[in-house]
Design an enzyme around this catalytic site. Structure first.
Site: not given
Ligand code: TPP
Ligand code: MG
Lengths: 192, 578
Positions: B52, B114-115, B164, B482
């Site tokens: 979803e 439920f749910q 529902k 990042m």
């Molecule tokens: C749902 C979620 N969890 C954690 C983060 C923290 N976060 C920001 S950028 C990042 C790394 C993203 O990794 P990737 O998709 O490999 O991108 P890259 O920075 O390597 O290009 C994380 C863990 C986030 N922004 N969103």
């Protein structure tokens, strides 16, 4: 008996908020305050003469956020119909206090006298306790509460205040009506 | 249409049809089952997602490229909670969504049935408004109100929770007028006050170092043409925030590009040195301002926003205008007399000279590589240079997102789809699918990270099954890049839980298993041919695994909480006089 409102006036502002009388509206208002970090000092909710709407009187602590920001965020809630800000100095305010105090026969007349001085009422009498009531501006209730503390207070409850704008003593047209700047462009409530 | 008896479920689908909904994204379950039945006879296309969260982000991608509300439908409990992240994302980025959730029967509400989940309670703080429908009679009115609230004023997500028994009850069909929506507290402002426009113009006439600080609100207001006319009339430099990329053409001589934490030096510095910022549909986000107290210290501020609560929220405005950005820009434009604003070039010449010097000294920069690993910026440049005009770019969240925003050349509005305010990893794949559904005539490239891709890749199964030919470029640096960059720069190179792996999973095999074409490029020479191959596929989704340099960092960078004046430039530019 009234107490100068300066201290409260600095930090506490009164918002009367006309809301739709629908399920969950109070949760929306309270939730907004908590998630935006706005502090509520007191809150009172009651129906209005129009059963489609309720009125929430909120005393906000403007040390937590500028009043204007609080009002504008509140106004974004779809169920909020109108907001009026009342500076404490421009409003007539009342709050209700109920207190049960220990009043052994020896102290009883002193308590009754104190209640009388403040214009309150004795609501209930037990062998060693009295339940008393006082309605008044919050500062008056503060003073009363302080004096009651010399007797053993068993329980105390306050309602939070409700307020209406002070009436203009001048005849209509004698003085321009001042509207708070930040409310200038807020929608007006529908004619009901 | 009089005297038509419908079930609540039929009324719901019919109401969506009345709203002109052409597509919705969703996945059925117990509490929403009655509503899925009339979908069989409806003109509305339903895209069956695999999770979803995918439905929500698809609806967002659809909304961001079409300007229409995106629609998603899910069941109660876990179905509803799975769409909480997209709601929060859409709330942060002001994207119009209408999400319909099933709910347990009214008699069971509050019994931990439920749910059962109190989804209106859960989403109160991340929707513009939500409704729990308690009578089938209310359905047409609530649906009409939901679309009205989602798409007018400052757009945003709304949720309709339908028990529902409300779906199965019968009602007398009707369709409400706008006046019958029962929204006594909802009055979005759109038109500015003339006195405020005049005050803004006076400030503009006096400014020597003005900047137009353009945010996503200009796109929401369909104000790109008005912006261009106003910018050209006044000659003022323009920055476009992460949410506004494409609102003003990157190739335009007045465009300084993106400001903010990873904005380019000139955009950041022009704002810092400005004596007037005209903020248009922008909200002084901390990723743009850096340390707020040190942001644009000499600037007066004209702030235009359709949401009055944004005015003075972060930065006190000298002139605050509540209104729709397009309407306000048109009002400003008609107030710009040739005498004071004739091209603006003479008066602003010294300002432009400083700006041009910054641009010359501090362009975006990376060190190209002849051999592997591939530089991630090079992939974005190659994608850009081989893309048809009008290609829509969708990003995940991380380094790859910043490189996509920096190195793509945005020429048209609604060609950039990304998760700005929430920074939701996993956004790109489903949002790209939604964008392609909304604009099937356009090429849609997702630029994704390896970490992000693993969060929502399963929606490529949806795309393959539904023949939605999106393209995904994974900038595979084998890291949560990042976060790795922050650990390198601010945590003494102590890398904690950021390593993924370049080849676990095998992205090519995974793509193929999901019915997509899978390609890989490991060296710079393989980049161009891989992109050409991907561009030639138009009957199914394509995934390209680009093996990129794990150690590349995004520059420039304003460290979190620091002043924008502390901007860290690429090491090759260190020591240049500012
Ligand atoms: C749902 C979620 N969890 C954690 C983060 C923290 N976060 C920001 S950028 C990042 C790394 C993203 O990794 P990737 O998709 O490999 O991108 P890259 O920075 O390597 O290009 C994380 C863990 C986030 N922004 N969103
Ligand atoms: Mg990565």
């Amino acid at each position: 008996m009234t107490v100068a409102p300066e201290r409260a006036a600095e930090r506490h502002h009164i918002l009367t908020v006309l809301v739709e009388n629908k399920a969950g509206v109070l949760a929306r208002v309270a939730g907004l305050f908590s998630r935006r970090g706005f502090n509520i000092f007191s809150l009172a909710v009651a129906p209005t003469d129009d059963d489609r709407f309720s009125r929430i009187t909120i005393v906000v602590d403007v040390a937590s956020a500028p009043l204007e920001q609080i009002v504008r965020q509140l106004d974004k809630l779809v169920n909020v119909v109108a907001i009026t800000e009342l500076a404490p100095t421009d409003a007539v305010q009342r709050e209700l206090l109920l207190a049960t105090v220990e009043a052994e026969p020896a102290a009883r007349s002193q308590v009754i006298q104190l209640v009388g001085v403040f214009g309150g009422e004795v609501l209930d009498v037990g062998p060693t306790r009295l339940t008393v009531m006082l309605a008044g501006p919050p500062e008056t209730l503060d003073s009363f509460e302080g004096l009651l503390a010399t007797y053993a207070v068993v329980e105390i409850q306050r309602t939070g205040l409700v307020a209406l704008p002070r009436l203009d003593p001048h005849p209509p047209g004698a003085r321009p009506r001042r509207e708070p700047a930040h409310l200038r462009r807020l929608p007006t409530p529908p004619a009901s | 249409m009089t005297q038509m008896q419908l079930t609540g479920a039929q009324a719901l689908i019919k109401s969506l049809e009345m709203q002109g909904v052409e597509v919705m994204f969703g996945l059925p379950g117990g509490a929403i089952l009655p509503v899925y039945d009339p979908i069989l006879g409806s003109s509305i296309r339903h895209v069956l997602v695999r999770h979803e969260q995918g439905a929500g982000h698809m609806a967002e991608g659809y909304a961001m490229v079409t300007g229409r509300a995106g629609v998603a439908m899910v069941t109660s409990g876990p179905g509803a909670t799975n769409i909480v992240t997209p709601l929060s994302n859409a709330y942060m980025d002001s994207t119009p969504l209408v999400v319909v959730t099933g709910q347990v029967s009214t008699a069971a509400i509050g019994t931990d049935a439920f749910q059962e989940c109190d989804i209106t309670g859960v989403t109160m703080g991340i929707t513009k408004h939500n409704w729990l429908v308690t009578s089938a009679d209310d359905i047409p009115r609530v649906v009409a109100a939901a679309f009205h609230v989602a798409t007018t004023g400052r757009p945003g997500p709304v949720l309709i929770d339908v028990p529902k028994d409300v779906s199965t009850a019968t009602m007398q069909w009707y369709w409400p007028d706008l006046d019958d929506l029962d929204l006594p507290g909802y009055h979005p402002v759109t038109a500015p006050e003339a006195e405020d426009v005049a005050a803004a113009m006076a400030m503009l006439a006096a400014a020597e170092r003005p900047v137009l600080y353009v945010g996503g609100g200009v796109l929401k207001a369909r104000g790109a043409d008005a912006l261009r006319a106003f910018a050209e009339r006044t000659g003022i430099p323009v920055v476009t925030t992460l949410m506004a990329r494409g609102a003003f053409p990157d190739s335009h001589p007045q465009c300084l590009g993106m400001p903010g934490m990873h904005g380019n030096y000139t955009a950041v510095t022009a704002m810092q040195r400005a004596d007037l910022l005209v903020a248009l549909g922008a909200r002084f986000d901390d990723r743009v301002t850096g340390k707020v107290d040190a942001f644009a210290p000499e600037a007066k501020v004209v702030h235009v926003d359709i949401d009055p609560a944004e005015l003075h929220k972060v930065r006190r405005a000298d002139v605050a205008i509540a209104g729709d950005c397009r309407v306000v820009l048109e009002a400003l434009l008609s107030a710009t007399d040739a005498e004071r604003f004739g091209g603006g070039t003479d008066r602003l010449a010294p300002w432009w000279a400083r700006i041009r010097a910054w641009q010359e000294r501090f362009p975006l920069h990376y060190e190209p590589a002849d051999g592997p690993p591939i530089k991630p910026q090079m992939v974005v440049e190659e994608l850009r240079d081989r893309a048809e005009p009008g290609t829509i770019v969708v990003a995940g969240v991380g380094q790859h997102q910043m490189w996509a925003s920096q190195y793509w050349r945005f020429e048209h509005p609604y060609t950039w789809v990304n998760s700005g305010g929430a920074g939701t990893m996993g956004f790109a794949v489903p949002a790209a699918i939604g964008a392609k559904v909304g604009r099937p005539d356009r090429t849609v490239w997702a630029v994704d990270g390896d970490g992000c891709f693993q969060m929502t890749a399963q929606e490529l199964v949806t795309a393959a099954a539904e023949r939605i030919p999106v393209k995904v470029a994974i900038l595979n640096n084998a890291y949560l890049g990042m976060v790795r960059q922050w650990q390198e720069m601010f945590y003494g190179e102590r890398y904690s839980e950021v390593y993924l792996s370049p080849d676990l999973p095998d992205y090519v095999k995974w793509a193929e298993a999901m019915g997509c074409v899978g390609l890989r490029a490991e060296t710079p020479d393989e980049v161009g041919p891989a992109i050409e191959k991907a561009n030639a596929v138009d009957d199914r989704p394509v995934v390209v695994d680009f093996r990129t340099d794990a150690f590349e960092k995004v520059y420039p960078m304003v460290p979190a909480g620091a002043s924008n004046d502390a901007i860290v430039v690429h090491p090759a530019h260190e020591g240049l006089s500012r």
